[in-house]
Design a protein around this motif. Structure first.
Motif, PDB file in Angstrom:
ATOM      1  N   THR A 318      80.635 109.047  36.490  1.00 45.49           N
ATOM      2  CA  THR A 318      79.711 108.717  37.573  1.00 45.49           C
ATOM      3  C   THR A 318      79.721 109.764  38.699  1.00 45.49           C
ATOM      4  OG1 THR A 318      81.414 107.340  38.593  1.00 45.49           O
ATOM      5  CG2 THR A 318      79.818 106.210  37.180  1.00 45.49           C
ATOM      6  N   ALA A 319      80.482 110.851  38.541  1.00 44.37           N
ATOM      7  CA  ALA A 319      80.548 111.872  39.610  1.00 44.37           C
ATOM      8  C   ALA A 319      79.159 112.438  39.953  1.00 44.37           C
ATOM      9  CB  ALA A 319      81.517 112.981  39.231  1.00 44.37           C
ATOM     10  N   PRO A 320      78.332 112.778  38.971  1.00 48.41           N
ATOM     11  CA  PRO A 320      77.000 113.278  39.329  1.00 48.41           C
ATOM     12  C   PRO A 320      76.134 112.249  40.060  1.00 48.41           C
ATOM     13  CG  PRO A 320      77.533 113.909  37.085  1.00 48.41           C
ATOM     14  CD  PRO A 320      78.569 112.916  37.513  1.00 48.41           C
ATOM     15  N   ALA A 321      76.319 110.964  39.746  1.00 50.63           N
ATOM     16  CA  ALA A 321      75.537 109.917  40.437  1.00 50.63           C
ATOM     17  C   ALA A 321      75.953 109.851  41.908  1.00 50.63           C
ATOM     18  CB  ALA A 321      75.745 108.563  39.760  1.00 50.63           C
ATOM     19  N   ILE A 322      77.243 110.026  42.167  1.00 46.50           N
ATOM     20  CA  ILE A 322      77.755 110.025  43.552  1.00 46.50           C
ATOM     21  C   ILE A 322      77.169 111.222  44.294  1.00 46.50           C
ATOM     22  CG2 ILE A 322      79.858 110.254  44.967  1.00 46.50           C
ATOM     23  CD1 ILE A 322      81.336 108.836  42.560  1.00 46.50           C
ATOM     24  N   LEU A 323      77.241 112.376  43.661  1.00 48.25           N
ATOM     25  CA  LEU A 323      76.690 113.606  44.262  1.00 48.25           C
ATOM     26  C   LEU A 323      75.216 113.434  44.580  1.00 48.25           C
ATOM     27  CD1 LEU A 323      77.211 117.093  44.116  1.00 48.25           C
ATOM     28  CD2 LEU A 323      75.471 116.668  42.395  1.00 48.25           C
ATOM     29  N   ASN A 324      74.468 112.888  43.635  1.00 50.90           N
ATOM     30  CA  ASN A 324      73.023 112.744  43.797  1.00 50.90           C
ATOM     31  C   ASN A 324      72.677 111.803  44.957  1.00 50.90           C
ATOM     32  OD1 ASN A 324      70.179 113.036  42.787  1.00 50.90           O
ATOM     33  ND2 ASN A 324      70.434 110.829  42.669  1.00 50.90           N
ATOM     34  N   ALA A 326      74.548 110.948  47.550  1.00 49.53           N
ATOM     35  CA  ALA A 326      74.936 111.554  48.833  1.00 49.53           C
ATOM     36  C   ALA A 326      73.914 112.608  49.233  1.00 49.53           C
ATOM     37  CB  ALA A 326      76.326 112.173  48.711  1.00 49.53           C
ATOM     38  N   ASN A 327      73.473 113.379  48.272  1.00 52.20           N
ATOM     39  CA  ASN A 327      72.494 114.433  48.570  1.00 52.20           C
ATOM     40  C   ASN A 327      71.157 113.835  49.014  1.00 52.20           C
ATOM     41  OD1 ASN A 327      71.547 117.257  48.515  1.00 52.20           O
ATOM     42  ND2 ASN A 327      70.261 116.505  46.836  1.00 52.20           N
ATOM     43  N   GLU A 328      70.700 112.787  48.330  1.00 53.77           N
ATOM     44  CA  GLU A 328      69.419 112.164  48.730  1.00 53.77           C
ATOM     45  C   GLU A 328      69.487 111.672  50.169  1.00 53.77           C
ATOM     46  OE1 GLU A 328      67.445 109.355  46.187  1.00 53.77           O
ATOM     47  OE2 GLU A 328      67.866 110.508  44.392  1.00 53.77           O
ATOM     48  N   GLU A 329      70.611 111.036  50.512  1.00 50.03           N
ATOM     49  CA  GLU A 329      70.751 110.524  51.887  1.00 50.03           C
ATOM     50  C   GLU A 329      70.819 111.678  52.885  1.00 50.03           C
ATOM     51  OE1 GLU A 329      70.539 107.324  52.834  1.00 50.03           O
ATOM     52  OE2 GLU A 329      70.154 106.845  50.739  1.00 50.03           O
ATOM     53  N   ALA A 330      71.547 112.724  52.541  1.00 46.47           N
ATOM     54  CA  ALA A 330      71.711 113.862  53.464  1.00 46.47           C
ATOM     55  C   ALA A 330      70.383 114.602  53.651  1.00 46.47           C
ATOM     56  CB  ALA A 330      72.793 114.802  52.939  1.00 46.47           C
ATOM     57  N   VAL A 331      69.641 114.783  52.577  1.00 42.29           N
ATOM     58  CA  VAL A 331      68.358 115.492  52.680  1.00 42.29           C
ATOM     59  C   VAL A 331      67.380 114.670  53.519  1.00 42.29           C
ATOM     60  CG1 VAL A 331      66.338 116.309  51.380  1.00 42.29           C
ATOM     61  CG2 VAL A 331      68.637 116.797  50.539  1.00 42.29           C
ATOM     62  N   ASP A 346      78.174 119.427  53.658  1.00 45.08           N
ATOM     63  CA  ASP A 346      79.378 118.760  54.185  1.00 45.08           C
ATOM     64  C   ASP A 346      79.363 117.273  53.828  1.00 45.08           C
ATOM     65  OD1 ASP A 346      80.108 121.160  55.303  1.00 45.08           O
ATOM     66  OD2 ASP A 346      79.409 120.665  57.327  1.00 45.08           O
ATOM     67  N   VAL A 347      78.188 116.642  53.976  1.00 48.37           N
ATOM     68  CA  VAL A 347      78.077 115.209  53.658  1.00 48.37           C
ATOM     69  C   VAL A 347      78.352 114.986  52.166  1.00 48.37           C
ATOM     70  CG1 VAL A 347      76.465 113.250  53.500  1.00 48.37           C
ATOM     71  CG2 VAL A 347      76.481 114.687  55.555  1.00 48.37           C
ATOM     72  N   VAL A 348      77.737 115.813  51.334  1.00 46.91           N
ATOM     73  CA  VAL A 348      77.916 115.642  49.884  1.00 46.91           C
ATOM     74  C   VAL A 348      79.392 115.824  49.521  1.00 46.91           C
ATOM     75  CG1 VAL A 348      77.299 116.557  47.601  1.00 46.91           C
ATOM     76  CG2 VAL A 348      75.541 116.379  49.391  1.00 46.91           C
ATOM     77  N   ASP A 349      79.994 116.849  50.087  1.00 48.01           N
ATOM     78  CA  ASP A 349      81.407 117.130  49.812  1.00 48.01           C
ATOM     79  C   ASP A 349      82.276 115.943  50.227  1.00 48.01           C
ATOM     80  OD1 ASP A 349      83.673 118.441  49.126  1.00 48.01           O
ATOM     81  OD2 ASP A 349      83.611 119.952  50.711  1.00 48.01           O
ATOM     82  N   ALA A 350      82.027 115.437  51.447  1.00 46.17           N
ATOM     83  CA  ALA A 350      82.837 114.318  51.967  1.00 46.17           C
ATOM     84  C   ALA A 350      82.689 113.094  51.062  1.00 46.17           C
ATOM     85  CB  ALA A 350      82.409 113.992  53.393  1.00 46.17           C
ATOM     86  N   VAL A 351      81.467 112.770  50.676  1.00 48.91           N
ATOM     87  CA  VAL A 351      81.238 111.556  49.868  1.00 48.91           C
ATOM     88  C   VAL A 351      81.854 111.727  48.469  1.00 48.91           C
ATOM     89  CG1 VAL A 351      79.471 110.062  48.834  1.00 48.91           C
ATOM     90  CG2 VAL A 351      79.196 110.897  51.180  1.00 48.91           C
ATOM     91  N   CYS A 352      81.756 112.919  47.918  1.00 49.11           N
ATOM     92  CA  CYS A 352      82.343 113.152  46.584  1.00 49.11           C
ATOM     93  C   CYS A 352      83.865 112.993  46.631  1.00 49.11           C
ATOM     94  CB  CYS A 352      81.969 114.540  46.053  1.00 49.11           C
ATOM     95  SG  CYS A 352      80.245 114.665  45.560  1.00 49.11           S
ATOM     96  N   ARG A 372      77.182 102.552  46.628  1.00 49.95           N
ATOM     97  CA  ARG A 372      78.390 102.821  47.424  1.00 49.95           C
ATOM     98  C   ARG A 372      78.332 104.214  48.035  1.00 49.95           C
ATOM     99  NH1 ARG A 372      83.647 102.823  44.892  1.00 49.95           N
ATOM    100  NH2 ARG A 372      82.676 102.555  42.881  1.00 49.95           N
ATOM    101  N   ALA A 373      77.855 105.175  47.264  1.00 50.24           N
ATOM    102  CA  ALA A 373      77.790 106.569  47.750  1.00 50.24           C
ATOM    103  C   ALA A 373      76.782 106.679  48.900  1.00 50.24           C
ATOM    104  CB  ALA A 373      77.415 107.496  46.600  1.00 50.24           C
ATOM    105  N   ARG A 374      75.685 105.913  48.803  1.00 51.07           N
ATOM    106  CA  ARG A 374      74.686 105.945  49.887  1.00 51.07           C
ATOM    107  C   ARG A 374      75.275 105.380  51.179  1.00 51.07           C
ATOM    108  NH1 ARG A 374      69.556 107.275  47.876  1.00 51.07           N
ATOM    109  NH2 ARG A 374      69.803 107.415  45.641  1.00 51.07           N
TER     110      ARG A 374
END
Ligand code: NDP
Ligand code: MG
Length: 386
Positions: A318-324, A326-331, A346-352, A372-374
């Protein structure tokens, strides 16, 4: 007379959706638009309904749906809880998946489960749940045709070759609007600059992803599932001219490249009409007008998203789902001026690092970790805003 190809377009009001309808406009005798789906842009959807006369439409935003109903459009307006999924299950020759983001996952799976061939531009579902998508498609005997230009290019280069003969894939990246800049020169970048892509005309989210190079990271993961290759066999090369859309290197050292103009109508037409090749009356590539084709290595320190995505691809589960997520929220926060450009990574890194990934890949696990990642991303973004 040629039998008309029945198509449904999810995300018809977006950049890909509009290009697809431009393609349809060229071939009124070839395509029948059965379904269209939009989120909020009702004024454009109404024009599309009048021009293409779809049998059904779906609108995901409740306020926009109410607004559409007031116009009493001459089509069936789906109004169940999950209108895009319902639309995707109507039997057609191809469903073009062109919504943006994770919201496209359920409709993509619904189309596949209904036995509809899918042409997929919407890359985020592959990033979140590529294994699930490809497994369902295999089980159902459904073809998955890539529309994303790099993957469409690879699909064409790889065709007719043994997958075991592929040494690696070279995904080309334009480098985005900030290619060549140092990280320190990206501090003050505004959404208006980040969405100005040098070679492609696209929606806001993918434009920002191209500026951070996250787009190429997402494409590594997309390619893993589409072409059944590990992340280690997928490499990224900066090619600012965007003429070569990607390359496949075989184990004997031969490399096949795909060239074309930077217009998504070409991969869209290819995917909609595959395996036929249909003439598109549009500007072609003028080989003699090309001055130089250059290639460069990505700058991982200025654009850390690429390394973060590669790491998630290698971790898997599920690591790519977490990354995705976090990225959607950050963008989204960056586009709303709630977050700086450099803070996206930074946000993506922190959430991952905050959320542990698991190897599970069934739908519920993916959707739960996405949520959860969002939430975690929202917390990190709020702290930056203080
Ligand atoms: P756009 O932002 O231009 O369009 C997005 C579409 O999705 C619109 O029709 C929009 O509806 C709809 N949409 C937005 N939010 C939701 C939601 N919550 N639920 C349902 N539908 C929604 O994006 P693009 O066309 O640029 O990109 C679409 C996908 O294709 C992305 O995943 C992108 O990565 C991928 N892609 C795009 C390329 C391009 O050239 N644009 C190239 C390669 C891949 P509305 O406008 O009515 O609100
Ligand atoms: Mg692409």
């Amino acid at each position: 007379m040629l039998e008309k190809q029945r198509i449904t377009i999810l995300g018809s009001t977006g950049s890909i959706g509009k290009s697809a309808l431009d393609v349809v406009r060229h071939y009124p005798d070839r395509f029948e638009v059965v379904g269209l789906a939009a989120h909020q842009n009702i004024s454009l959807l109404l024009k599309q309904i009048a021009e293409f006369q779809p049998a059904c439409v779906a609108v995901s935003d409740p306020n926009a749906l109410a607004a559409l109903r007031q116009h009493d459009p001459p089509t069936t307006v789906l109004d169940d809880d999950r209108p895009l999924e319902s639309l995707a299950t109507i039997p057609v020759d191809t469903v073009l998946c062109a919504v943006v983001g994770a919201v496209g996952l359920r409709p993509l799976l619904a189309a596949i489960d209904a036995g509809n061939r899918v042409a997929v531009a919407n890359k985020e579902p592959f990033v979140m749940a590529g294994r699930l998508v490809m497994e369902r498609a295999r089980k159902r005997g459904v073809e998955v045709l890539p529309v994303d230009s790099e993957h469409n290019a690879i699909f064409q280069c790889i065709h007719g070759h043994e997958q075991s003969d592929v040494a690696c894939i070279h995904l080309t990246a334009s480098g985005g609007p900030f290619y060549g800049r140092e990280r320190s020169a990206l501090e003050e970048v505004l959404p208006e600059e980040a969405t100005k892509h040098p070679t492609w005309d696209m929606g806001a989210k993918i434009s920002v992803d191209s500026a951070t190079l996250m787009n190429k990271g997402l494409e590594i993961i997309e390619a893993m599932w589409l072409f059944d290759l590990p992340a280690e066999q997928i490499d990224v090369v900066i090619h600012p001219q965007s003429i070569i859309h990607s390359l496949v290197e075989f184990r004997d050292g031969n490399i096949l490249a795909h060239l074309g103009v930077t217009d998504m109508k070409f991969p869209i037409l290819f995917a909609l009409t595959y395996p036929e090749r249909v003439e598109l009356p549009m500007k072609r590539l003028d080989l003699t007008a090309m001055k130089a084709l250059t290639f460069d290595v990505p700058d991982f320190s200025a654009f850390p998203c690429l390394a973060l995505a590669r790491q998630a691809a290698i971790t898997g589960g599920t690591a790519p789902a977490i990354l995705n997520a976090a990225n959607e929220e950050a963008v989204s926060a960056f586009c709303d001026h709630r977050l700086g450009f450099l803070q996206i990574s930074d946000v993506v890194d922190a959430v991952c690092s905050m959320i542990e990934s698991s190897s599970g890949y069934h739908l519920e696990a993916v959707l739960a970790v996405d949520q959860r990642a969002r939430e975690a991303a929202q917390g990190v973004i709020a702290r930056y805003a203080l």
